[in-house]
Scaffold this active site. Structure first.
Site, mmCIF file in Angstrom:
data_model
loop_
_atom_site.group_PDB
_atom_site.id
_atom_site.type_symbol
_atom_site.label_atom_id
_atom_site.label_comp_id
_atom_site.label_asym_id
_atom_site.label_seq_id
_atom_site.Cartn_x
_atom_site.Cartn_y
_atom_site.Cartn_z
ATOM 1 N N ALA A 126 38.679 3.543 12.576
ATOM 2 C CA ALA A 126 39.822 2.790 12.061
ATOM 3 C C ALA A 126 39.487 1.737 11.023
ATOM 4 O O ALA A 126 40.363 1.308 10.266
ATOM 5 C CB ALA A 126 40.573 2.129 13.224
ATOM 6 N N GLY A 139 41.110 -0.710 8.517
ATOM 7 C CA GLY A 139 42.415 -0.856 9.145
ATOM 8 C C GLY A 139 43.623 -0.453 8.336
ATOM 9 O O GLY A 139 44.749 -0.581 8.819
ATOM 10 N N CYS A 163 37.219 10.129 1.753
ATOM 11 C CA CYS A 163 37.410 9.626 0.401
ATOM 12 C C CYS A 163 36.265 10.147 -0.466
ATOM 13 O O CYS A 163 35.533 9.382 -1.091
ATOM 14 C CB CYS A 163 37.451 8.096 0.395
ATOM 15 S SG CYS A 163 37.929 7.419 -1.204
ATOM 16 N N ASP A 182 32.296 4.117 19.870
ATOM 17 C CA ASP A 182 31.613 5.128 19.072
ATOM 18 C C ASP A 182 32.362 6.439 19.246
ATOM 19 O O ASP A 182 32.366 7.024 20.332
ATOM 20 C CB ASP A 182 30.163 5.256 19.543
ATOM 21 C CG ASP A 182 29.372 6.300 18.753
ATOM 22 O OD1 ASP A 182 29.968 7.010 17.928
ATOM 23 O OD2 ASP A 182 28.152 6.395 18.972
#
Length: 490
Positions: free
Chosen positions: A292, A295, A413, A343
């Site tokens: 995450a 955020g 990305c 994890d």
């Protein structure tokens, strides 16, 4: 004529100092801020986009001065490869033999001389003054001589002088002209596949400063409120996005309060596409974001979870990044998002537990070189080789956590094939309980208007800076299937 000394003073003369020293040149705060950023990147492995706002605040820079410092720092980092080739020729030595603090100053000077509308005398003089102030008087003469040689030719002329012949070595020419490491140029060309003729356009897009893009988090702020900001325009495809012409996004109230945030349009689109997919069977109340930090997607998903009556568990391995997630989701109604340090390759959550899972896997980041210009100089092919097993493990565990009929969204990305198609194909080959969905069918409302977004695998999505003006985001949507007995996994 006799000169009477002041009481308690000394008679002026050669032994007592002679002429008073010349006043030390005062370097402007914008150039100092840019130099601060380059030094932090080089000496501390800092990220320019994170350290720059701090340096601007510390130097008290706003408006045009802040914009000038930003272009100096980011532009220098983007074109560093080109400038290093030119500086090596002008210094008559490899840049690796130049003291790093001096080299960063030379790069700043080269950027002003070759890519900005700064008069030559100002670019040279201010850089020499900066070196005297920040490094010392010793290298000032060397810096002056090198930059005067740089000023003798235009950028185009210098590239023709120092780059390989484009006819004999076109990739080598692009390495210098477009300022990308050779292996990155090769990897991006491979990712473009049959459209490798777009490589120059892609590399050029990596060197363009992107506009600041905001996301209006659903249910927390209306996009019209953001569009009321001077110079704001709607993004082309995301219904939540707004681009800013200039200014500090942190000065916008909705951003300060966490109801809106800076988020690339590509990141918004893949998050929205994963939320648009209809599920099979069961409910749609338990969501998971396995990686995450920092955020952005967790906040968007959390805001939408509040609207749909769902709950989001946001896991992040690094405690400091988990703290960033907590900050990002602070405006989401209490109880909707739970942030845990975990994890995701050995998760505390169980199997078959979640309806929707997104894994935005750690990757090379070569899809965001516009925003993180230093990344191209830090990453190596070995980094990709090391990341791929982690990406496979994260996707495998994310599928395990998804209930039959639920959705797993794999996001990176990066357009590098090993991190996108390669990871998905290998995971699919090792499992009999998951299928790759056609994003155009299951998320048509989000993707219908976005042109040329087909990914390297049928049904996947690949966005591009040169085609879409976004980061190069990849998305694969996978549905967990019900199988008889224990599913096989790789």
């Amino acid at each position: 004529m006799n000169v009477r000394p002041r009481p308690g003073g000394k008679r002026p003369g050669p032994r007592s100092g002679g002429r008073p020293p010349r006043p030390r040149p005062k370097v402007d705060q914008a150039r100092l801020a840019a130099y601060d950023v380059l030094r932090a990147v080089a000496a501390e492995d800092a990220y320019a986009n994170l350290v720059l706002p701090e340096r601007l605040r510390a130097r008290g820079l706003e408006g045009r001065d802040a914009a000038f410092a930003t272009e100096l720092a980011a532009g220098t980092l983007r074109r560093q490869g080109t400038y290093d080739a030119v500086l090596s020729a002008c210094a008559r030595r490899p840049v690796t033999r130049i003291d790093p603090p001096v080299l960063d100053a030379l790069r700043l000077g080269a950027h002003q001389l070759l890519s900005m509308r700064v008069p030559s005398h100002a670019a040279v003089g201010t850089t020499v003054d900066l070196v005297r102030q920040e490094v010392g008087h010793g290298p000032a003469g060397f810096v002056n001589a090198v930059l005067r040689r740089v000023a003798e030719q235009t950028l185009d002329a210098w590239v023709r002088a120092v780059a390989p012949d484009p006819g004999g070595d076109p990739r080598g020419f692009q390495v210098v002209w477009q300022s990308h490491p050779r292996w990155v140029v090769d990897a991006l060309a491979e990712s473009l596949g049959e459209r490798a003729d777009e490589l120059d356009a892609l590399l050029a897009a990596d060197n363009e400063a992107p506009r600041v893009t905001l996301v209006a988090r659903p249910g927390l702020v209306d996009r019209e409120e953001l569009l009321a900001v001077e110079g704001a325009e709607p993004t082309r495809w995301s219904p939540l996005g707004v681009t800013l012409g200039s200014g500090d996004p942190g000065a916008i109230e909705a951003v300060r309060r966490g109801r809106a945030a800076v988020q690339d349009e590509g990141s918004q689109l893949v998050a929205l596409a994963a939320l648009a997919v209809p599920l099979e069977g069961g409910h749609d109340r338990r969501w998971l974001d396995t990686c995450a930090g920092p955020g952005g997607k967790a906040a968007l998903w959390g805001a939408e979870a509040a609207r749909r009556g769902a709950h989001l568990l946001a896991g992040e391995r690094a405690p400091h990044r988990a703290a960033l997630v907590e900050r990002a989701v602070a405006a989401v109604p209490a109880g909707v998002v739970e942030v845990v340090v975990a994890d995701a390759t050995d998760p505390p959550w169980g199997r078959d537990e979640f309806d929707r899972v997104v894994v935005d896997a750690p990757c090379s980041g070569l899809g965001a070189l516009r925003r993180r210009p230093e990344s191209r100089w830090r990453r190596t092919p070995g980094d990709v080789e090391a990341l791929v097993p982690l990406q496979r493990a994260l996707l495998d565990r994310a599928i395990d956590a998804t209930r039959p009929g639920g959705l797993t969204a794999y996001v990176t990305c990066s357009p590098v094939l090993a991190e996108t198609a390669g990871v998905v194909e290998q995971v699919l080959a090792g499992r009999n309980d998951v299928e790759l969905l056609d994003a155009d069918e299951v998320a048509a409302d989000v993707l219908r208007a976005v042109p040329d977004h087909a990914g390297p695998l049928a049904g996947t999505v690949q966005l591009w800076p040169h085609r879409h003006g976004t980061d190069a985001m990849f998305l694969a949507l996978l549905r967990r299937r019900q199988v008889v007995g224990r599913p096989s996994t790789g």
